[in-house]
Design an enzyme around this catalytic site. Structure first.
Site, PDB file in Angstrom:
ATOM      1  N   LYS A 250       0.845  -1.201   0.000  1.00 39.39           N
ATOM      2  CA  LYS A 250       0.000   0.000   0.000  1.00 39.39           C
ATOM      3  C   LYS A 250       0.874   1.243   0.000  1.00 39.39           C
ATOM      4  O   LYS A 250       1.716   1.421   0.867  1.00 39.39           O
ATOM      5  CB  LYS A 250      -0.908  -0.021   1.238  1.00 39.39           C
ATOM      6  CG  LYS A 250      -1.669   1.280   1.496  1.00 39.39           C
ATOM      7  CD  LYS A 250      -2.618   1.177   2.700  1.00 39.39           C
ATOM      8  CE  LYS A 250      -3.169   2.545   3.100  1.00 39.39           C
ATOM      9  NZ  LYS A 250      -4.065   2.481   4.280  1.00 39.39           N
TER      10      LYS A 250
ATOM     11  N   ASP B  91      -2.468  10.049   4.044  1.00 38.06           N
ATOM     12  CA  ASP B  91      -3.858   9.657   4.253  1.00 38.06           C
ATOM     13  C   ASP B  91      -4.538  10.635   5.208  1.00 38.06           C
ATOM     14  O   ASP B  91      -4.429  10.521   6.416  1.00 38.06           O
ATOM     15  CB  ASP B  91      -3.918   8.226   4.827  1.00 38.06           C
ATOM     16  CG  ASP B  91      -5.348   7.754   5.021  1.00 38.06           C
ATOM     17  OD1 ASP B  91      -6.274   8.420   4.499  1.00 38.06           O
ATOM     18  OD2 ASP B  91      -5.535   6.713   5.693  1.00 38.06           O
TER      19      ASP B  91
ATOM     20  N   LYS C 137      -9.961  12.629   8.803  1.00 41.35           N
ATOM     21  CA  LYS C 137      -9.495  12.158  10.112  1.00 41.35           C
ATOM     22  C   LYS C 137      -9.406  13.331  11.090  1.00 41.35           C
ATOM     23  O   LYS C 137      -9.242  14.469  10.670  1.00 41.35           O
ATOM     24  CB  LYS C 137      -8.074  11.573   9.967  1.00 41.35           C
ATOM     25  CG  LYS C 137      -8.005  10.233   9.253  1.00 41.35           C
ATOM     26  CD  LYS C 137      -6.565   9.735   9.192  1.00 41.35           C
ATOM     27  CE  LYS C 137      -6.469   8.415   8.459  1.00 41.35           C
ATOM     28  NZ  LYS C 137      -7.122   7.303   9.168  1.00 41.35           N
TER      29      LYS C 137
ATOM     30  N   ASP D 286       1.805   6.276   5.556  1.00 41.76           N
ATOM     31  CA  ASP D 286       0.811   5.296   5.111  1.00 41.76           C
ATOM     32  C   ASP D 286       1.263   4.583   3.822  1.00 41.76           C
ATOM     33  O   ASP D 286       0.522   3.801   3.241  1.00 41.76           O
ATOM     34  CB  ASP D 286      -0.544   5.998   4.909  1.00 41.76           C
ATOM     35  CG  ASP D 286      -1.726   5.075   5.174  1.00 41.76           C
ATOM     36  OD1 ASP D 286      -1.555   4.079   5.886  1.00 41.76           O
ATOM     37  OD2 ASP D 286      -2.822   5.371   4.641  1.00 41.76           O
TER      38      ASP D 286
ATOM     39  N   ASP E  23     -12.091   7.018   4.053  1.00 44.22           N
ATOM     40  CA  ASP E  23     -10.892   6.732   4.841  1.00 44.22           C
ATOM     41  C   ASP E  23     -10.502   5.249   4.771  1.00 44.22           C
ATOM     42  O   ASP E  23      -9.411   4.870   5.198  1.00 44.22           O
ATOM     43  CB  ASP E  23     -11.110   7.173   6.301  1.00 44.22           C
ATOM     44  CG  ASP E  23      -9.816   7.315   7.074  1.00 44.22           C
ATOM     45  OD1 ASP E  23      -8.741   7.288   6.441  1.00 44.22           O
ATOM     46  OD2 ASP E  23      -9.886   7.455   8.312  1.00 44.22           O
TER      47      ASP E  23
ATOM     48  N   GLU F 105      -9.394   3.674   2.320  1.00 41.57           N
ATOM     49  CA  GLU F 105      -8.877   3.823   0.956  1.00 41.57           C
ATOM     50  C   GLU F 105      -7.857   2.756   0.584  1.00 41.57           C
ATOM     51  O   GLU F 105      -7.690   2.429  -0.589  1.00 41.57           O
ATOM     52  CB  GLU F 105      -8.260   5.227   0.772  1.00 41.57           C
ATOM     53  CG  GLU F 105      -6.813   5.391   1.261  1.00 41.57           C
ATOM     54  CD  GLU F 105      -6.601   5.187   2.748  1.00 41.57           C
ATOM     55  OE1 GLU F 105      -7.595   5.283   3.500  1.00 41.57           O
ATOM     56  OE2 GLU F 105      -5.460   4.916   3.175  1.00 41.57           O
TER      57      GLU F 105
ATOM     58  N   ARG G  35      -7.807  -0.442   1.069  1.00 41.43           N
ATOM     59  CA  ARG G  35      -8.384  -1.635   0.444  1.00 41.43           C
ATOM     60  C   ARG G  35      -8.847  -1.342  -0.991  1.00 41.43           C
ATOM     61  O   ARG G  35      -8.891  -2.244  -1.828  1.00 41.43           O
ATOM     62  CB  ARG G  35      -9.513  -2.199   1.329  1.00 41.43           C
ATOM     63  CG  ARG G  35     -10.686  -1.319   1.527  1.00 41.43           C
ATOM     64  CD  ARG G  35     -11.546  -1.731   2.723  1.00 41.43           C
ATOM     65  NE  ARG G  35     -10.977  -1.251   3.983  1.00 41.43           N
ATOM     66  CZ  ARG G  35     -11.513  -1.450   5.181  1.00 41.43           C
ATOM     67  NH1 ARG G  35     -12.630  -2.160   5.302  1.00 41.43           N
ATOM     68  NH2 ARG G  35     -10.949  -0.972   6.272  1.00 41.43           N
TER      69      ARG G  35
HETATM   70  N1  BES Z   1      -4.126   4.189   7.095  1.00 42.52           N
HETATM   71  C1  BES Z   1      -5.275   3.951   7.888  1.00 42.52           C
HETATM   72  C2  BES Z   1      -5.027   2.903   8.975  1.00 42.52           C
HETATM   73  C3  BES Z   1      -4.104   3.316  10.090  1.00 42.52           C
HETATM   74  C4  BES Z   1      -4.604   3.889  11.238  1.00 42.52           C
HETATM   75  C5  BES Z   1      -2.750   3.079   9.993  1.00 42.52           C
HETATM   76  C6  BES Z   1      -3.745   4.242  12.251  1.00 42.52           C
HETATM   77  C7  BES Z   1      -1.899   3.431  11.001  1.00 42.52           C
HETATM   78  C8  BES Z   1      -2.392   4.016  12.133  1.00 42.52           C
HETATM   79  C9  BES Z   1      -6.421   3.450   7.015  1.00 42.52           C
HETATM   80  O1  BES Z   1      -6.457   3.953   5.732  1.00 42.52           O
HETATM   81  C10 BES Z   1      -7.686   3.851   7.684  1.00 42.52           C
HETATM   82  O2  BES Z   1      -7.927   5.019   7.777  1.00 42.52           O
HETATM   83  N2  BES Z   1      -8.471   2.873   8.125  1.00 42.52           N
HETATM   84  C11 BES Z   1      -9.695   3.132   8.783  1.00 42.52           C
HETATM   85  C12 BES Z   1     -10.709   2.155   8.265  1.00 42.52           C
HETATM   86  C13 BES Z   1     -12.125   2.460   8.703  1.00 42.52           C
HETATM   87  C14 BES Z   1     -12.599   3.742   8.050  1.00 42.52           C
HETATM   88  C15 BES Z   1     -12.993   1.307   8.311  1.00 42.52           C
HETATM   89  C16 BES Z   1      -9.486   2.936  10.273  1.00 42.52           C
HETATM   90  O3  BES Z   1      -8.772   2.029  10.671  1.00 42.52           O
HETATM   91  O4  BES Z   1     -10.015   3.748  11.035  1.00 42.52           O
HETATM   92 ZN    ZN Z   2      -4.665   4.592   4.993  1.00 43.94          ZN
HETATM   93 MN    MN Z   3      -7.522   5.821   5.661  1.00 42.24          MN
END
Ligand code: BES
Ligand code: ZN
Ligand code: MN
Length: 502
Positions: free
Chosen positions: A265, A270, A277, A288, A347, A349, A351
């Site tokens: 990825k 992000d 966020k 990210d 968010d 993104e 996947r």
């Molecule tokens: N890049 C983030 C995941 C992440 C969070 C990595 C904290 C490192 C530290 C990912 O893109 C994300 O935002 N995931 C969301 C998914 C949710 C919206 C289903 C998450 O984990 O909150």
């Molecule tokens: Zn992310």
């Molecule tokens: Mn995200």
């Protein structure tokens, strides 16, 4: 920094500092530590007797030799309890002692091969781990700020007999190469997003390719439009930075032979997009792209180690930003494999971009697959910051990845790809949606990716936790960790050995 093998007696080596060690609970040191203790008139054993030196893992005690030895400082590295000892402790104790001696302004240090006495570790394995521990533990990102301490310039690995020198030099060479690749991934991860754009990632991949003779390709927006990568391009829509789909291919075997596929990825920032966020800690989201960086750096190492295997890396890279052209919650995208995706959260993104990257990997016929992604906060909640979450659809392949991780000293824990949660990903107006409910978020993310791999053996590593460290410890340094590089390199080497055996 030079790492060399020297034959002789550590207590007689002329260096700024020498490093010996102690297991926790040992009252009378043996081997080299005992010889140094004698030369210091029993100073080490006396400090052990007083409880000042305990031998706990991570402890580094330093003594000034005041002319009693050619070296000015002796460092005693704690190895922890003997029953808990393993190769990773050698890396950790080395990282800790190198950082401690750097603070004393030592430029040249000498060390024994930790763990090769009562620790029961092979000389070669210890030498490799020492090279890794030193280079990883001394890493610092100094592009924008003067380093706090001067660099250590030379490490001598001191052994008693001369016949093992070439083997040990080769082991050190491998350790050095893998650590340097890890540090390359750390550099990329520590770079701010205003520098480390998708275009910059493609530039770095191109440089790696020309330096190490890899095949490099990059696909731009129009190419991806033609390939039907609407899921990936949907994420890229909000950003002014052009998205890049980057591939690197290493060929160490016949062209006809299958190639392993490594995917990473590469979200260079992000923000969450329209599902933005909270601002606290958002700066960490420059990292990210840790999955893509790890995959790219692993290919650089593999290209130099030259295993007899083919490996192709796929790195989708884009920013995830809000704007007037950004993807919106509720939008529907058609992925490259024809599945329609309802975007619930912009968010989620990672996947989306991996969906198309995985479809592309399958189109190239890559098998088996491993993807690395900072995919979910849920995985950090489940496993904490040290462990990566491992998911997969083929237990044989999962076990191989777990074993490679174990050898590399990277902590990974298998999580279930629980079929019964699949309904959480069912879309209202499209085939699937990109988020599940509140529970099992790391699992529903993995299940989403599984929609794009079908029967190809595949492992997904959620590295949201271990991608970054908030403190120095052992061979880990605060900031980007380069997590995953060493496992991928080990995996390529072990797969090559397996194929040769067949
Ligand atoms: N890049 C983030 C995941 C992440 C969070 C990595 C904290 C490192 C530290 C990912 O893109 C994300 O935002 N995931 C969301 C998914 C949710 C919206 C289903 C998450 O984990 O909150
Ligand atoms: Zn992310
Ligand atoms: Mn995200």
């Amino acid at each position: 920094m030079e790492i060399r093998v020297r034959v002789g007696d550590i207590s007689q080596v002329d260096s700024d500092a020498i490093v010996v060690n102690l297991f926790e609970g040992v009252e009378q040191p043996g081997g080299a530590t005992s010889a140094v203790d004698k030369a210091l008139n029993g100073a080490i054993s006396s400090l052990i007797g007083r409880g000042e030196i305990k031998g706990k893992f991570g402890e580094v005690s330093t003594l000034h030799t005041l002319g009693k030895l050619p070296a000015g400082i002796v460092a005693i590295a704690g190895l922890g309890k003997r029953q808990d000892f393993n190769l990773d402790k050698v890396r950790g104790a080395t990282g800790e002692s190198c950082r401690a001696l750097r603070k004393f302004n030592c430029h040249r240090i000498a060390t024994i091969l930790h763990g090769t006495g009562i620790g029961g570790i092979e000389l070669e394995a210890s030498a490799e781990a020492i090279a890794e521990g030193a280079l990883l533990g001394l890493y610092s990102f100094t592009k924008y700020k003067k380093p706090e301490y001067e660099d250590i310039k030379e490490i001598l690995v001191v052994i008693k007999e001369g016949d093992k020198v070439p083997i040990l030099e080769a082991a050190i060479g491998k350790g050095k190469l893998v650590a340097e690749a890890t540090n390359l991934a750390r550099d990329m991860g520590n770079e701010p997003a205003n520098y480390m754009t998708p275009g910059q990632m493609a530039e770095i991949a191109k440089e790696i390719a020309s330096k190490h003779n890899l095949e490099f390709r990059v696909f731009d927006r129009e190419d991806m439009e033609a390939m039907g990568m609407e899921a990936f391009l949907g994420v890229a829509k909000g950003s002014n930075q052009p998205p890049k789909l980057i591939t690197l291919a290493y060929r160490g075997a016949e062209r006809s032979q299958e190639a392993l596929g490594f995917l990473g990825k590469g979200i260079t920032f992000d923000s969450g997009g329209i599902s933005i966020k909270p601002s606290e800690g958002m700066d960490e989201m420059k990292n990210d792209m840790a999955g893509a960086a790890a995959v790219m750096a692993a290919l650089a190492a593999i290209a130099q180690l030259k295993p007899k295997i083919n490996v192709t890396a796929i790195m989708p890279a884009t920013e995830n930003l809000p704007s007037g052209t950004a993807l919106k919650p509720g939008d529907v995208l058609k992925a490259m494999n024809g599945k329609t995706i309802e975007v619930i959260s912009t968010d989620a993104e990672g996947r989306l971009i991996l969906a198309d990257a995985l479809s592309y990997a399958r189109k190239l016929g890559l098998s088996p697959l491993v993807d690395l992604a900072t995919l979910t906060g849920a995985c950090r909640v489940a496993l904490g910051l040290s462990y990566g979450g491992l998911f997969g659809n083929d237990q044989g392949w999962i076990d191989k990845v777990l074993r490679a991780a174990q050898r590399a000293g990277e902590k990974m824990w298998q999580m279930p790809l629980a079929e019964e949660y699949k309904e959480q990903n069912k879309g209202e107006i499209a085939d699937i949606k990109n988020t599940g409910n509140r529970y099992g978020g790391a699992i529903t993310a993995a299940l989403f990716l599984a929609e794009f791999v079908d029967n190809t053996p595949w492992v997904h590593l959620d590295i949201a936790g271990p991608r970054l460290s908030h403190k120095d410890g052992g061979y880990i340094v605060k900031g980007a960790t380069g997590f995953g590089v060493r496992t991928l390199v080990e995996l390529a080497l072990s797969e090559a050995r397996n194929q040769e055996a067949i």
